[in-house]
Design an enzyme around this catalytic site. Structure first.
Site, short mmCIF file in Angstrom:
data_model
loop_
_atom_site.label_atom_id
_atom_site.label_comp_id
_atom_site.label_asym_id
_atom_site.label_seq_id
_atom_site.Cartn_x
_atom_site.Cartn_y
_atom_site.Cartn_z
N ARG A 79 0.85 -1.19 0.00
CA ARG A 79 0.00 0.00 0.00
C ARG A 79 0.89 1.24 0.00
NH1 ARG A 79 -5.50 -0.72 0.72
NH2 ARG A 79 -6.14 -2.76 1.52
N HIS A 114 -12.40 -1.79 -2.60
CA HIS A 114 -13.45 -0.81 -2.90
C HIS A 114 -13.93 -0.97 -4.34
CE1 HIS A 114 -12.53 1.09 0.91
NE2 HIS A 114 -13.35 2.10 0.67
N ARG A 161 -9.17 6.23 -4.14
CA ARG A 161 -8.31 5.29 -3.40
C ARG A 161 -6.83 5.60 -3.62
NH1 ARG A 161 -10.20 3.80 0.69
NH2 ARG A 161 -9.19 1.77 0.79
N HIS A 167 -4.19 2.73 -2.36
CA HIS A 167 -3.86 1.81 -3.44
C HIS A 167 -2.99 2.49 -4.50
CE1 HIS A 167 -6.45 -1.49 -2.24
NE2 HIS A 167 -7.45 -0.64 -2.06
#
Length: 343
Positions: A79, A114, A161, A167
């Site tokens: 991440r 997501h 995101r 991400h």
């Protein structure tokens, strides 16, 4: 992978350098598109649009979320919010990226949950809205509007995101593609709503298989909880670390929702066709409020095991509230003509 990760960090830097009003927009999008919304908002609304569509939304949502956890365990995706520190590539030339007051995701990053879960679960709803539009209009624009909105939503979710450093872009693309593929593939394979035994067995299977896989990976010497340690180390604010971002919370949510479908399938329901449209709208509003109230009233313990147990119970109660209790309550208050019959 360092090339992809570095490009992703620079792309996030560009997004974060935008105008201030965009920051609020991206934060709102990433919060609204949380996979929990599929279970607490999208399912109740879709259920009272069409019962089969609602069950399909929940079924695809829980299957895709469980698969997302498995993918993350095997793909070991980084991440951005921790990789930018762990890589050591930006010590001499730091980049202007920072975290925001959203939960620091503690699971691996690939693919984006997501995008994958939202994209998969909304597919049957978008398909139903497209069919509805086709019956009421000959305009191509009207017919394509649901899928256009779906595409724009997925794009916005993906960018949000990347913006919050949850991400990298390639993880978002992977999530979008996987979500669309799962939604298309699973839509026609939604189980019948009158099979409580199947849903109960599914609940048990999802839970036990995830636990077994977790134990097997540990026994094989795999550090499966590596992402939790990195997230704890590099989260800008300890208050942003929450149990509901852990992979096993998702497993408990999915298993609980499957059990909730079993409870709902085994409960008698009044015929919704005898209710007027405003009654069905009242059902949808009351169901969303009831599920939200359930999540607010039940306490969330500080112990991880108790947290998982509480999550399982809450998500097991949700489908039963939506599909069994709320319709009976509204049906009783509406007092339709004649004696009610069960579906």
């Amino acid at each position: 992978m360092d090339v992809l990760h570095t490009a992703g960090i620079h792309f996030a830097e560009v997004l974060q350098s935008g105008p201030p009003w965009l920051e609020k927009f991206w934060l709102s999008v990433t919060s609204l598109a949380d996979p929990k919304s599929i279970f607490t908002v999208c399912f109740p609304l879709a259920y009272f649009l069409d019962r089969k569509v609602g069950v399909s939304v929940l079924w695809i949502g829980l299957v895709s979320e469980w698969l997302n956890v498995i993918f993350k365990w095997f793909l070991f995706g980084e991440r951005p919010f921790w990789w930018v520190h762990e890589s050591g590539l930006f010590k001499e030339q730091p980049v202007s990226v920072h975290q925001f007051p959203v939960p620091c995701e503690t699971g691996p990053g690939s693919p984006s949950g997501h995008c994958m879960i939202t994209g998969a679960a909304l597919w049957p709803l978008v398909t139903a809205l497209t069919a509805l539009a086709s019956r009421h209009s000959r305009s191509v624009a009207v017919k394509l509007a649901p899928f256009a909105a779906y595409t724009l939503l997925q794009l916005a979710v993906g960018l949000s995101r990347v913006f919050v450093l949850a991400h990298f872009p390639h993880q978002v693309v992977g999530g979008i593609l996987a979500g669309a593929a799962l939604g298309w593939g699973l839509q026609a394979r939604t189980p019948a709503t009158h099979t409580p035994a199947f849903f109960a067995c599914t609940s048990l299977g999802l839970l036990l298989s995830a636990v077994a896989l977790h134990r097997l990976m540990i026994a094989a010497g795999t550090d499966i909880d590596w992402s939790i340690r990195l997230a704890t180390q590099w989260c800008a604010n300890p208050a942003w670390l929450r149990f509901d971002t852990r992979p096993f919370t998702s497993v408990c949510r999915d298993a609980g929702s499957a059990l909730g479908l079993a409870l709902a399938a085994g409960s008698p329901r009044p015929r919704r066709e005898r209710l007027a449209r405003w009654h069905r709208a009242a059902c949808a509003a009351l169901a969303v409020a009831a599920v939200h109230g359930l999540h607010c009233v039940l306490p969330q313990p500080g112990d991880a095991a108790l947290w998982y147990g509480a999550s399982f119970l809450k998500y097991a109660a949700g489908p039963w509230l939506v599909a069994a209790l709320v319709p009976r309550l509204v049906f009783a208050l509406a007092r339709p003509q004649g004696s009610p019959r069960s579906e």
